[in-house]
Design a protein around this motif. Sequence first.
Motif, PDB file in Angstrom:
ATOM      1  N   TYR A 281       0.824  -1.209   0.000  1.00  0.00           N
ATOM      2  CA  TYR A 281       0.000   0.000   0.000  1.00  0.00           C
ATOM      3  C   TYR A 281       0.864   1.267   0.000  1.00  0.00           C
ATOM      4  O   TYR A 281       2.088   1.199  -0.009  1.00  0.00           O
ATOM      5  N   GLU A 405      -3.528   3.244   6.134  1.00  0.00           N
ATOM      6  CA  GLU A 405      -4.392   2.799   5.034  1.00  0.00           C
ATOM      7  C   GLU A 405      -3.916   1.436   4.544  1.00  0.00           C
ATOM      8  O   GLU A 405      -2.820   1.339   3.985  1.00  0.00           O
ATOM      9  N   PRO A 406      -4.700   0.385   4.796  1.00  0.00           N
ATOM     10  CA  PRO A 406      -5.971   0.316   5.518  1.00  0.00           C
ATOM     11  C   PRO A 406      -5.752  -0.036   6.983  1.00  0.00           C
ATOM     12  O   PRO A 406      -4.617  -0.170   7.448  1.00  0.00           O
ATOM     13  N   VAL A 436      -7.622   9.796   6.266  1.00  0.00           N
ATOM     14  CA  VAL A 436      -8.483   8.928   5.450  1.00  0.00           C
ATOM     15  C   VAL A 436      -7.983   7.498   5.543  1.00  0.00           C
ATOM     16  O   VAL A 436      -6.793   7.236   5.351  1.00  0.00           O
ATOM     17  N   THR A 437      -8.868   6.584   5.861  1.00  0.00           N
ATOM     18  CA  THR A 437      -8.487   5.172   5.926  1.00  0.00           C
ATOM     19  C   THR A 437      -9.672   4.298   5.559  1.00  0.00           C
ATOM     20  O   THR A 437     -10.823   4.747   5.574  1.00  0.00           O
ATOM     21  N   THR A 438      -9.390   3.046   5.233  1.00  0.00           N
ATOM     22  CA  THR A 438     -10.426   2.051   4.958  1.00  0.00           C
ATOM     23  C   THR A 438     -10.366   0.987   6.040  1.00  0.00           C
ATOM     24  O   THR A 438      -9.291   0.458   6.337  1.00  0.00           O
ATOM     25  N   ASN A 472     -15.136  -5.033   3.182  1.00  0.00           N
ATOM     26  CA  ASN A 472     -14.883  -3.591   3.229  1.00  0.00           C
ATOM     27  C   ASN A 472     -15.929  -2.974   4.149  1.00  0.00           C
ATOM     28  O   ASN A 472     -17.080  -2.795   3.766  1.00  0.00           O
ATOM     29  N   THR A 475     -15.007   3.343   4.194  1.00  0.00           N
ATOM     30  CA  THR A 475     -13.936   4.334   4.166  1.00  0.00           C
ATOM     31  C   THR A 475     -14.267   5.423   5.170  1.00  0.00           C
ATOM     32  O   THR A 475     -15.400   5.925   5.202  1.00  0.00           O
ATOM     33  N   ILE A 477     -13.231   9.139   6.958  1.00  0.00           N
ATOM     34  CA  ILE A 477     -12.494  10.408   6.921  1.00  0.00           C
ATOM     35  C   ILE A 477     -12.597  11.045   8.297  1.00  0.00           C
ATOM     36  O   ILE A 477     -13.693  11.316   8.788  1.00  0.00           O
ATOM     37  N   LEU A 546     -10.347  11.505  -3.715  1.00  0.00           N
ATOM     38  CA  LEU A 546     -10.301  10.075  -3.425  1.00  0.00           C
ATOM     39  C   LEU A 546     -11.204   9.315  -4.385  1.00  0.00           C
ATOM     40  O   LEU A 546     -12.204   9.860  -4.882  1.00  0.00           O
ATOM     41  N   VAL A 548     -13.495   6.216  -3.865  1.00  0.00           N
ATOM     42  CA  VAL A 548     -14.042   5.401  -2.787  1.00  0.00           C
ATOM     43  C   VAL A 548     -14.875   4.278  -3.388  1.00  0.00           C
ATOM     44  O   VAL A 548     -15.786   4.533  -4.179  1.00  0.00           O
ATOM     45  N   LEU A 555     -19.299   5.656   3.025  1.00  0.00           N
ATOM     46  CA  LEU A 555     -18.314   6.668   3.421  1.00  0.00           C
ATOM     47  C   LEU A 555     -18.727   7.241   4.769  1.00  0.00           C
ATOM     48  O   LEU A 555     -19.844   7.731   4.938  1.00  0.00           O
TER      49      LEU A 555
END
Length: 586
Positions: A281, A405-406, A436-438, A472, A475, A477, A546, A548, A555
């Motif tokens: 990543y 991330e992530p 910002v991350t997932t 998932n 995401t 923020i 981004l 997404v 989000l």
Amino acid sequence: MVGVSPLDAGPVLAIDIGVTTTRALLFDVVEGRYRFIAKGISSTTSAIPIHDVGEGVRMAIEEVQEVSGRLFLGSEGNIIIPSQPDGSGADAIVATLSVGPPLRVVAVGLLDDVSLESVCRLAETTYHQLVEKISLNDRRDTATRIDAIVRVRPDVVIMAGGTQDGATRSMSELIEAVGLAIYLLPGGKRPEVLFAGNQALEEEIKESLEYLTSLRIAPNIRPALEQEDLGPARKALGKIYSSVRFGHVPGMKDLEAWMGERITPTTSGFGRVVRFLSTVYDPAKGVLGVGVETNAISIAAGFEGELVQLVYPQYCMANNPEEFLSNTSLENIYRWLLFPVPKESLKDYIYNKSLYPSSVPVTREDLAIEQALVREELRLATNALLLRLPGTIVHSTDGLMPWFEPIIVRGAPFSQAPTYGQAMLMLLDGLQPTGVTTFVLDQNDLSPVLGAAAEVSSVLSIQVLESNAFLNLGTVISPVFKAREGVPVLGLRLVDEETGRTSSVEIEAGELKAIPIPSGQVVRVELRPLHSANLGFGKPASGGELRVIGGLLGLVIDARGRPLELESDPQQCRDMMRRSLWNLGG
């Protein structure tokens, strides 16, 4: 994408032996790529009345046989290896292990703030209980140090000291004390020794200790005064963990005959996956892995192949309630509750959980307590991680999480939460991510066994990680800002890449909002920070764009502030928690 080579194309069976459950996991090639095929679950049978961990393993494998319609156990109950022309058996078997009490560790180093500190950090990479620390600085004579080691009856002594090819005389004094202490302990109670200090002492330590106990030598964890390298010693400590478990857990020796040395501590397998993903990543960010296990909280941060891993049994409510409460307070836990619960009931729940660690909450109040405890456990582990991160890691502000991330999460509190919103809120409250991350949910707890399987097939691990076996979660923020509640801190413009439809959203300080994005749908998000909010795009107030991909919660924008400040009034605190949960779908 990675294709399967002929050497990697066979079925692999992975066994995970936990404190309360044992799982068998089957991986095989489907249409040219490795996939997760089937899972079998049994109770772990190391304790009464069976006293044989192998029985639970066989029951889990039998369930895999029923699900897959394939045979893996021979007539005598052993695993069929390699796979046979009729489709039975597996080409390889690996295992991860977390059953049993933490390793009782004595840490030995020359200087408190150099080698001894590194030894303590090494111990923190596995299930451990630090029972004694010995160094030249503690001013005890040799006899007192010997008594200290004998008294605590350790499982392992970890020794380090001296820069590479540096002075040896002072370290020799500590080696002598350790050797005499081991000599005084009964043969079946002697600790294993890991030496990871000045390699010039290798011959001396072999002569002093090798005839007394099992000795492993790893490269110096402190080759220079300002340099620390735990990697090789961490792997050696993992082998010691498995070796000690062979002696303590009934039935482990039979499993060793099946698997050889391919038995990995669960946390080591998990850390290996996090370290690998950090090479894949964005190098400007790290990869974070978080696991809430029955007997420990584990947290691993990878940065371009470098790993910082911490395992804390003492932060786990189900392990030792008194030790857990010594690291926090009932008041700290109480503030995370969604419903009012008498503090005595909260304390009773913690102690009952230590007696019945596999119990699940059955009432609304029980669930609120369980999730409040998980939040506090995550907070403790996060604070410990921040103290261990290298000084070169970029933060938005000191004391806050760096950019990741992530973030990969595993554990029953998340995979078995009644709603994904509840799982997400526990993570946001406990970890408090920035930028910002997932969030990726390892719903089947595959990542530790994938780390273990990498030793026999790196292709398997990579391809399963690329598959849809992981969810998932969404995401997130999380802007970092200084603004009073109600002031706009972030503007968003969303563009659906398929239809071209656009929408705009403005987020205020104190707000937690989820914007649904269907799974698989791709949305371009343009971010416009306000009031110097920092999103991790460089300088504060820098915006960015981004792509997404839709997830379970779409989000999520968490503008409640970093660090998250809870109201002092319990009722106001509960109201805020309920609003947050409502905004994530309940």
